[in-house]
Design an enzyme around this catalytic site. Sequence first.
Site, short mmCIF file in Angstrom:
data_model
loop_
_atom_site.label_atom_id
_atom_site.label_comp_id
_atom_site.label_asym_id
_atom_site.label_seq_id
_atom_site.Cartn_x
_atom_site.Cartn_y
_atom_site.Cartn_z
N LEU A 151 0.86 -1.18 0.00
CA LEU A 151 0.00 0.00 0.00
C LEU A 151 0.90 1.24 0.00
CD1 LEU A 151 -2.57 -1.11 2.72
CD2 LEU A 151 -2.94 -1.06 0.24
N SER A 152 0.33 2.41 -0.28
CA SER A 152 1.17 3.60 -0.31
C SER A 152 1.84 3.84 1.04
CB SER A 152 0.36 4.82 -0.74
OG SER A 152 -0.71 5.06 0.14
N GLU A 153 1.17 3.49 2.14
CA GLU A 153 1.79 3.64 3.46
C GLU A 153 1.35 2.52 4.41
OE1 GLU A 153 3.99 5.94 4.10
OE2 GLU A 153 3.60 7.42 2.53
N THR A 154 2.28 2.07 5.22
CA THR A 154 1.99 1.26 6.40
C THR A 154 2.49 2.04 7.61
OG1 THR A 154 2.16 -0.86 5.23
CG2 THR A 154 2.46 -0.90 7.62
N CYS A 184 3.22 11.62 6.98
CA CYS A 184 2.13 11.05 6.16
C CYS A 184 0.80 11.37 6.82
CB CYS A 184 2.30 9.54 6.02
SG CYS A 184 0.94 8.78 5.10
#
Length: 267
Positions: A44-47, A76
């Site tokens: 995903l774009s961020e964890t 983020c």
Amino acid sequence: MQLPIYQVDAFTDKLFGGNPAAIVPLKTWLSDELMQKIASENNLSETAFFVQSEKDQTSNRFHIRWFTPTIEVNLCGHATLATAFVIFNVLKNAEQTILFDSKSGVLKVRKDGNWLELDFPSQTIAPSEAPEGLIEGIGKQPIEIYRASDDYLLVYKSQKDIEEISPIFNTLKQVKARGVIITARAKSKRLDFVSRFFAPGSGIDEDPVTGSAHTKLVPYWANILGKNELIAEQISARKGFLKCKLAGDRVLMAGKGKLFLKGKIIV
């Protein structure tokens, strides 16, 4: 070792909208290498990973870190909102405001009904020349170019320009920046501005909704439009809706979240 994991769609009240983020609560930090591998596996774009803050062992203070599939980032927005959603709505934290210690300082998230309001530091921008590959990669000449911390901010005449841009990501990947923000005034009267965000050099071709980009967009549009309260939409395929406010050297961004998944990681 088993770890809980949640996935939340942020800056939306509809499942499969907004920006999905994975959230992993921890009792103690994992190694950087393992956290990066988990983020890469999630793709995903961020964890986001969080633990109870070492500074203040209270029920509303945590430390947070964010990883794309390829790198750790300093700030983020959507994954912070998603983390707060988990803390408030899944872990049932009774506080109205929670604090996150981060690489970008102390971040606040306030709960107001179904809305979660992020309190982030405002980012300054300055006029800039286009580096090699930027315009070629985006494919359309902007009317203004700014350097905004680790991003480039490109301003266009109309929302139609923003909708039509189709970057060449291999070219854009060579630009030395975290990402590229493109923006224009909104065509709808219910909105003030629209944007999109591309970060192929950070492992994300197009990010669906980017809270950190709005720490640069909100000061810009507040100055252009002459008002401090703004309604924004990031017009990716998934779309995201933000209620924003410039408050001195802080940017407030309110959005909603939707829980998609909860499970266990086995590592």
